[in-house]
Design a protein around this motif. Structure first.
Motif, mmCIF file in Angstrom:
data_model
loop_
_atom_site.group_PDB
_atom_site.id
_atom_site.type_symbol
_atom_site.label_atom_id
_atom_site.label_comp_id
_atom_site.label_asym_id
_atom_site.label_seq_id
_atom_site.Cartn_x
_atom_site.Cartn_y
_atom_site.Cartn_z
ATOM 1 N N LYS A 100 0.864 -1.131 -0.031
ATOM 2 C CA LYS A 100 -0.118 -0.135 -0.036
ATOM 3 C C LYS A 100 0.950 1.105 -0.082
ATOM 4 N N GLY A 101 0.474 2.059 -0.766
ATOM 5 C CA GLY A 101 1.357 3.550 -0.874
ATOM 6 C C GLY A 101 2.820 3.356 -1.456
ATOM 7 N N GLU A 102 2.914 2.658 -2.313
ATOM 8 C CA GLU A 102 4.111 2.299 -3.037
ATOM 9 C C GLU A 102 4.655 3.293 -3.923
ATOM 10 N N SER A 103 5.804 3.710 -3.737
ATOM 11 C CA SER A 103 6.316 4.990 -4.637
ATOM 12 C C SER A 103 6.391 4.498 -5.974
ATOM 13 N N MET A 104 5.853 5.013 -6.886
ATOM 14 C CA MET A 104 5.908 4.651 -8.408
ATOM 15 C C MET A 104 7.357 4.941 -8.891
ATOM 16 N N ALA A 105 7.886 5.914 -8.170
ATOM 17 C CA ALA A 105 9.292 6.163 -8.696
ATOM 18 C C ALA A 105 10.204 5.007 -8.611
ATOM 19 N N ASN A 106 10.009 4.046 -7.628
ATOM 20 C CA ASN A 106 10.757 2.862 -7.645
ATOM 21 C C ASN A 106 10.406 1.734 -8.907
ATOM 22 N N HIS A 107 9.534 2.210 -9.431
ATOM 23 C CA HIS A 107 9.131 1.360 -10.798
ATOM 24 C C HIS A 107 9.069 1.819 -12.022
ATOM 25 N N THR A 108 9.716 2.963 -12.129
ATOM 26 C CA THR A 108 9.678 3.485 -13.456
ATOM 27 C C THR A 108 11.027 3.924 -13.920
ATOM 28 N N THR A 109 11.366 3.801 -15.143
ATOM 29 C CA THR A 109 12.801 4.170 -15.497
ATOM 30 C C THR A 109 13.374 5.676 -15.392
ATOM 31 N N TYR A 110 12.096 6.530 -15.316
ATOM 32 C CA TYR A 110 12.253 7.696 -15.145
ATOM 33 C C TYR A 110 12.690 8.016 -13.603
ATOM 34 N N LYS A 111 12.341 7.006 -12.841
ATOM 35 C CA LYS A 111 12.449 7.222 -11.321
ATOM 36 C C LYS A 111 11.720 8.432 -10.888
ATOM 37 N N ILE A 112 10.537 8.679 -11.391
ATOM 38 C CA ILE A 112 9.620 9.577 -11.111
ATOM 39 C C ILE A 112 8.110 8.921 -10.831
ATOM 40 N N GLY A 113 7.462 9.736 -9.813
ATOM 41 C CA GLY A 113 6.258 9.192 -10.083
ATOM 42 C C GLY A 113 5.729 9.260 -8.227
ATOM 43 N N GLY A 114 4.466 9.495 -7.896
ATOM 44 C CA GLY A 114 3.757 9.461 -6.754
ATOM 45 C C GLY A 114 3.511 8.066 -6.224
ATOM 46 N N LEU B 227 1.507 -2.781 -15.173
ATOM 47 C CA LEU B 227 2.772 -2.261 -15.312
ATOM 48 C C LEU B 227 3.553 -3.487 -15.412
ATOM 49 N N GLY B 228 4.809 -3.275 -16.783
ATOM 50 C CA GLY B 228 5.876 -3.800 -16.796
ATOM 51 C C GLY B 228 7.100 -3.297 -16.298
ATOM 52 N N ARG B 229 7.859 -2.894 -16.914
ATOM 53 C CA ARG B 229 9.273 -2.234 -16.328
ATOM 54 C C ARG B 229 9.001 -0.785 -16.217
ATOM 55 N N GLY B 230 7.870 -0.241 -16.599
ATOM 56 C CA GLY B 230 7.714 1.261 -16.500
ATOM 57 C C GLY B 230 8.806 1.818 -17.214
ATOM 58 N N SER B 231 9.141 1.421 -18.498
ATOM 59 C CA SER B 231 10.255 1.940 -19.213
ATOM 60 C C SER B 231 9.700 2.775 -20.441
ATOM 61 N N ASN B 232 8.268 3.202 -20.172
ATOM 62 C CA ASN B 232 7.705 3.697 -21.379
ATOM 63 C C ASN B 232 6.551 4.616 -20.452
ATOM 64 N N LEU B 233 6.732 4.995 -19.472
ATOM 65 C CA LEU B 233 5.850 5.753 -18.748
ATOM 66 C C LEU B 233 6.470 6.759 -17.821
ATOM 67 N N LEU B 234 5.200 7.835 -17.853
ATOM 68 C CA LEU B 234 5.439 8.960 -16.872
ATOM 69 C C LEU B 234 4.389 8.983 -15.876
ATOM 70 N N VAL B 235 4.627 8.828 -14.848
ATOM 71 C CA VAL B 235 3.543 8.496 -13.549
ATOM 72 C C VAL B 235 3.610 9.896 -12.826
#
Ligand SMILES: Cc1cc2nc3c(=O)[nH]c(=O)nc-3n(C[C@H](O)[C@H](O)[C@H](O)COP(=O)(O)OP(=O)(O)OC[C@H]3O[C@@H](n4cnc5c(N)ncnc54)[C@H](O)[C@@H]3O)c2cc1C
Length: 305
Positions: free
Chosen positions: A21-35, A66-74
């Motif tokens: 719960k409340g996992e940061s999406m910055a940990n799961h996108t190659t941008y390392k961005i996301g709430g 979600l795959g690797r989050g390598s084409n994703l801006l959260v």
């Protein structure tokens, strides 16, 4: 969405340690961005994956595959719903003569490597694309003249009625960074790929050439999500942006890469807002100079102003 209720349903089949719960999406996108995401669940096999999707659909909860989050801006505000992560957990790869079966979470780079090891040619183009097979089919990922369209024969997918279907290549409507999966709201479960027998040494040489090309031409040392804009007919966004003198232009922590102008890099503390503002700035500048409207290739998730 009633978070506790969804978590209770998920717990019936998924081990608690895979429901965050409340996992940061910055940990799961190659941008390392996301709430933060309200719920982040990591099914461990196809059956669990189907169960997660059913729970979301039956409870009318927003969900996102979600795959690797390598084409994703959260968004910086994260995602109000359930992120269902298909990665290494669902990533079986089997080689059978000149065919490869790969589960949706298998890394495209791993599948391309497996093809090489087995002297199979046709997947060299994918040796540096850092997504999953599922994400690559969804996007019809491609590079250096190759694309998923050329090698995928069958896609096993879950349809909107929670039925597992096999979709053949000619039904996939593959196009430039597009597949029918995008409109059908299907979930890719696995893929069959057909390659041709080749010379291992030759395949190795092609892979090495493409690897060097990528290494020399792309900002692989900084977080990014690959090409930001799709190629408009007759143009290269990287060249247009570079010719507009925008290389290195920065908003907050987001920067137009000095190495490749169609990449936006996170120099350390970029927010999604910085990236969006930079995207809009580039689009305006390019439109004013060339009269061409650049379309974004990167997928957006969450609320943006
Ligand atoms: C350094 C770098 C280089 C890159 N180079 C290239 C390149 O050369 N060519 C290229 O095409 N792309 C490139 N990309 C972009 C990216 O790697 C691809 O688009 C990749 O296919 C995305 O896969 P993913 O698993 O990361 O998908 P994600 O980013 O996690 O998701 C992308 C979309 O696919 C959907 N999706 C993911 N898995 C599934 C599934 N199983 N079922 C249904 N929908 C699904 C998601 O919901 C989302 O809408 C690059 C990215 C980086 C960071």
């Amino acid at each position: 969405m009633n978070i506790e209720k969804i978590v209770e349903h998920l717990k019936c089949r998924i081990d608690e340690k895979y429901i965050l719960k409340g996992e940061s999406m910055a940990n799961h996108t190659t941008y390392k961005i996301g709430g933060n995401a309200d719920i982040f669940v990591i099914p461990q096999n196809k059956e669990e994956l189907i169960y997660c999707i059913k729970v979301c659909r039956e409870n009318r909860a927003e969900y996102f595959i979600l795959g690797r989050g390598s084409n994703l801006l959260v968004s910086d505000d994260g995602f109000r719903g359930v992120i269902i992560n298909i990665e290494d957990n669902i990533s079986k790869i089997e080689v059978n003569d000149d065919e490869i079966y790969a589960e949706a979470g298998a890394g495209l780079i791993n599948v391309s490597y497996k093809a090489y090891i087995n002297s199979l040619s046709g997947m060299e183009f994918a040796c540096g694309i850092p997504g999953t097979v599922g994400g690559a089919v969804y996007m019809n990922a491609g590079a250096y003249g190759g694309e998923m369209k050329q090698i995928v024969t069958e896609v096993e997918a879950l349809d909107q009625n929670n039925e597992v279907k096999v979709i053949y290549n000619d039904e996939m409507r593959f196009d430039y960074r597009y597949s029918a999966i995008q409109d059908a709201n299907y979930v890719v479960l696995s893929v069959k790929i057909k390659l041709t027998k080749g010379e291992k040494e030759e395949i190795k040489n092609i892979r090495e050439r493409l690897r060097l090309h990528r290494q020399n031409g792309q900002p692989l040392d900084l977080p990014n999500a690959g090409s930001v804009f799709k190629r408009p007919e007759g143009h290269y966004p990287g060249k247009m942006i570079e010719d507009a003198g925008l290389k290195g232009y920065t908003i907050g922590g987001a920067q137009i890469s000095e190495k490749h102008a169609n990449f936006i890099v996170n120099t350390g503390d970029a927010t999604a807002k910085n990236v969006i503002e930079l995207i809009k700035y580039i689009q305006d500048e390019v439109y004013n100079l060339y009269g061409v409207q650049l379309k974004v290739e990167v997928k957006m998730l969450g609320e943006f102003e």
